[in-house]
Design a protein around this motif. Structure first.
Motif, PDB file in Angstrom:
ATOM      1  N   LYS A   1     -40.046 -58.130   5.206  1.00  0.00           N
ATOM      2  CA  LYS A   1     -40.788 -57.849   4.111  1.00  0.00           C
ATOM      3  C   LYS A   1     -39.919 -56.712   3.498  1.00  0.00           C
ATOM      4  CE  LYS A   1     -45.158 -58.349   6.178  1.00  0.00           C
ATOM      5  NZ  LYS A   1     -45.131 -58.446   7.287  1.00  0.00           N
TER       6      LYS A   1
ATOM      7  N   MET B   1     -50.327 -60.732   4.049  1.00  0.00           N
ATOM      8  CA  MET B   1     -50.339 -60.469   3.568  1.00  0.00           C
ATOM      9  C   MET B   1     -49.989 -59.931   1.908  1.00  0.00           C
ATOM     10  SD  MET B   1     -49.380 -56.240   4.519  1.00  0.00           S
ATOM     11  CE  MET B   1     -48.379 -55.568   3.045  1.00  0.00           C
ATOM     12  N   ARG B   2     -50.383 -59.032   0.901  1.00  0.00           N
ATOM     13  CA  ARG B   2     -50.491 -59.314   0.222  1.00  0.00           C
ATOM     14  C   ARG B   2     -49.660 -58.405  -0.700  1.00  0.00           C
ATOM     15  NH1 ARG B   2     -55.953 -57.182  -1.681  1.00  0.00           N
ATOM     16  NH2 ARG B   2     -55.583 -55.632  -0.660  1.00  0.00           N
ATOM     17  N   ASN B   3     -48.352 -58.009  -1.326  1.00  0.00           N
ATOM     18  CA  ASN B   3     -48.115 -57.942  -2.531  1.00  0.00           C
ATOM     19  C   ASN B   3     -48.278 -56.377  -2.847  1.00  0.00           C
ATOM     20  OD1 ASN B   3     -45.517 -59.142  -2.151  1.00  0.00           O
ATOM     21  ND2 ASN B   3     -46.517 -60.736  -3.894  1.00  0.00           N
TER      22      ASN B   3
ATOM     23  N   ASP C   1     -44.246 -58.942   0.887  1.00  0.00           N
ATOM     24  CA  ASP C   1     -44.019 -59.358   1.189  1.00  0.00           C
ATOM     25  C   ASP C   1     -43.091 -60.236   1.019  1.00  0.00           C
ATOM     26  OD1 ASP C   1     -45.467 -60.687   3.979  1.00  0.00           O
ATOM     27  OD2 ASP C   1     -46.437 -62.047   2.489  1.00  0.00           O
ATOM     28  N   GLU C   2     -42.301 -61.163   1.931  1.00  0.00           N
ATOM     29  CA  GLU C   2     -40.975 -62.393   2.274  1.00  0.00           C
ATOM     30  C   GLU C   2     -40.660 -62.298   0.576  1.00  0.00           C
ATOM     31  OE1 GLU C   2     -43.282 -65.887   3.487  1.00  0.00           O
ATOM     32  OE2 GLU C   2     -43.859 -65.086   5.332  1.00  0.00           O
TER      33      GLU C   2
END
Length: 615
Positions: free
Chosen positions: A80, A1-3, A51-52
């Motif tokens: 997230k 998953m991208r920011n 993400d994270e």
């Protein structure tokens, strides 16, 4: 998953996602991505997904080109961070966060953690466009005037700041030149004067340059001698091996044999052009060629990069919208190309002149460690004196400055561009009225407000003197409700828990031995209708009602708005327009004056100042 950041507006067919990066993007042609166009006048909503997260987050601030424009209402979902962007300024919600942007914009999310550390996520550069064609034309004309106004005195006032400033945008730094930064056009103009000077003096140096004469002994064949002296005969008497038998009678006879010399050591005069003055003249020319060659290389790199950006931007389909940044980049490319072409022309002529002078004055090239001595030859021989005077003028010229250009092209909003334009116009107005600069500085206001930013790009305090009046022009001053800073003698009469100061764009302080009066000017890049509807009453309340001058015989005489956007309205608009107000003329003067590329009314503004301040 991208920011990612997600944006919505009525002009998008669906929500668009924009990738966020941990490093600040570079503004180069190949970094202009195919991201969505940002519409300056559109209402936007947005959200983000991170993400994270590294650590526990306390707050997320939204920044546009380094200015705070909101925050994120976030929560943790499946490890997230997800949240809605709330666009606001000083806790006031705004629906058009990109209003009046004129540049490629960059959205940044500053993530604050509970341990007081922070990190940032950056969007790529996004193109901001507007429907207003007049903005594009007005931007072009204001930019050209800012750039092409080549008065080193006023440019120095604005862009050099004070002597303590170390943030100078200079090139070709040299140990011999003072740090009084000058424009490139002034530099090239001086180089062209030097070219003409050398060209005019060339006939003298071709025919009769100064030289030294030395005597030297040289072995020559007897047949090449033009005369034979007693001294030569004495040398032969000691070098008889140079005599050869001759069948014919000669002047040299010994025991019935005749002799002729084979070689004779003869004294001759030698012309030497390698004297101090000639070395200075040829070495300076060579130094100037090298100096301008460095400038040419610097400009070639810059022009290539800027033209690539302009071509990439120009290829983006706008569909009825206009992008002032494309105009900015077009003007920047044209401006830099003009400098490059002029530099190349000067360099080409200089190289030709250097080759001719080098043939006329074969001498040693020397390195300069300071100004050359003014010798007797430099004082008494006209061609030498003329060139020496130009040489000294060059040494005293100062470094080339790109500070004006870089400051102007760093502007990211129409408001800020218009502020610089107004600052230039006000300084020109004072110079035209024969006020002389007596000091300038970049004062750093101490404000207990994290949203406040000091103006760091240009000087913000200008002190002028004339025999009858003194004037201080404050740019981006702070009017405090408690205390005073930077010698500014006006104060705010009110305060709230959220607001304790005002920041008008300009304050002009007029004083003499007996009295002191203030003129407050606020620049608005807006049209007349919107200024009257949204800004005029606010300016009157803030700067006319809630701002007062401290001390006896002091007061605020004028509060005027400087209009930047072009429209069909008249140049001047008085707020007090009733018949009685026009006759009495006792109240403060309020009004709007157009200061833009089509209606520049600095002279009429000065007349209004005279009518109110000097009454």
């Amino acid at each position: 998953m991208r920011n990612q950041m997600f944006l919505n507006c009525t002009l998008y067919s669906e929500e668009v996602g924009i990738t966020l990066y941990t490093e600040n993007p570079l503004f180069k042609a190949n970094y202009i991505q195919d991201n969505p166009i940002i519409y300056e006048d559109a209402a936007y909503t947005g959200r983000i997904v991170i993400d994270e997260p590294e650590k526990q987050i306390s707050r997320i601030i939204v920044q546009l080109n380094e200015s705070e424009i909101g925050n994120v209402d976030f929560s943790l979902v499946n490890n997230k961070i997800v949240g809605d962007i709330r666009f606001c300024i000083q806790d006031k919600n705004i629906s058009q966060p990109f209003l009046l942007q004129c540049d490629m914009i960059e959205v940044c999310f500053k993530i604050l953690y509970v341990d007081n550390s922070f990190s940032r996520l950056y969007s790529p550069y996004l193109l901001c466009v507007s429907k207003n064609q007049d903005d594009t034309e007005n931007t072009e004309k204001m930019l050209r005037e800012l750039l092409q106004y080549d008065n080193d005195k006023i440019n120095k006032w604005i862009f050099q700041k004070d002597n303590r400033s170390k943030k100078q945008e200079g090139i070709l730094e040299g140990t011999m030149r003072p740090k009084a930064y000058k424009s490139i056009f002034s530099y090239l103009q001086l180089a062209e004067q030097i070219v003409n000077c050398y060209r005019n003096c060339l006939p003298y140096f071709k025919n009769s340059p100064k030289h030294s004469v030395s005597k030297m002994n040289e072995m020559k064949k007897y047949s090449e001698l033009r005369k034979f002296t007693q001294k030569d005969l004495g040398w032969l008497s000691q070098n008889l091996e140079q005599l050869a038998l001759c069948d014919e009678p000669t002047a040299i006879e010994y025991e019935g044999d005749y002799y002729l010399p084979l070689n004779v050591m003869s004294e001759r005069k030698k012309i030497n052009y390698d004297i101090y003055e000639n070395r200075i003249i040829i070495s300076f020319l060579r130094y100037l060629v090298s100096d301008i060659y460095k400038l040419k290389e610097e400009m070639e790199k810059t022009v290539i990069n800027e033209e690539q950006i302009y071509r990439k931007l120009r290829g983006i389909p706008l569909k009825g919208y206009h992008a002032p940044i494309i105009t900015v980049k077009k003007i920047q490319s044209q401006y830099l190309r003009t400098i490059l072409e002029r530099t190349q022309q000067v360099l080409q002529v200089l190289e030709q002149i250097y080759r001719v002078y080098h043939d006329c004055l074969p001498c040693t090239i020397v390195n300069f460690s300071g100004k050359p001595r003014r010798t007797k030859i430099f004082q008494e021989i006209k061609p030498y004196r003329i060139i020496y005077d130009m040489l000294i003028k060059w040494f005293e010229f100062g470094e080339i400055s790109l500070e004006k250009e870089k400051t102007i092209f760093r502007v990211k909003t129409m408001d800020k561009l218009f502020e610089y334009y107004c600052l230039q116009q006000l300084l020109r107005m004072l110079a035209e009225q024969e006020f002389a600069i007596d000091g300038l500085k970049s004062f750093e206001y101490k404000v207990e407000d994290p949203l406040y930013d000091n103006e760091m790009e240009v000087a913000n305090t200008y002190v002028f003197k004339r025999k009858d009046w003194n004037v201080v022009l404050y740019y981006q001053p702070v009017v405090f409700s408690e205390g005073y800073q930077n010698g500014l003698g006006v104060y705010r009469t009110t305060m709230t828990s959220l607001s304790k100061y005002y920041t008008p764009d300009f304050i002009m302080e007029f004083s003499n031995e007996n009295e002191k009066h203030y003129v407050i000017l606020d620049s608005k890049y807006s049209n007349r209708k919107n200024i009257i509807k949204y800004h005029m009453r606010e300016c009157i309340m803030k700067y006319g009602v809630e701002t007062e001058a401290a001390g006896d015989n002091t007061d605020v005489r004028m509060v005027w708005v400087l209009q930047g956007r072009v429209d069909g309205e008249k140049s001047f608009e008085y707020y007090h327009n009733s018949p009685n107000a026009k006759i009495a003329h006792n109240a403060k003067s309020y009004g709007i004056v157009s200061i833009n590329s089509k209606l520049n009314n600095r002279q009429r503004l000065w007349q209004e100042i005279i009518n109110n301040v000097f009454r």
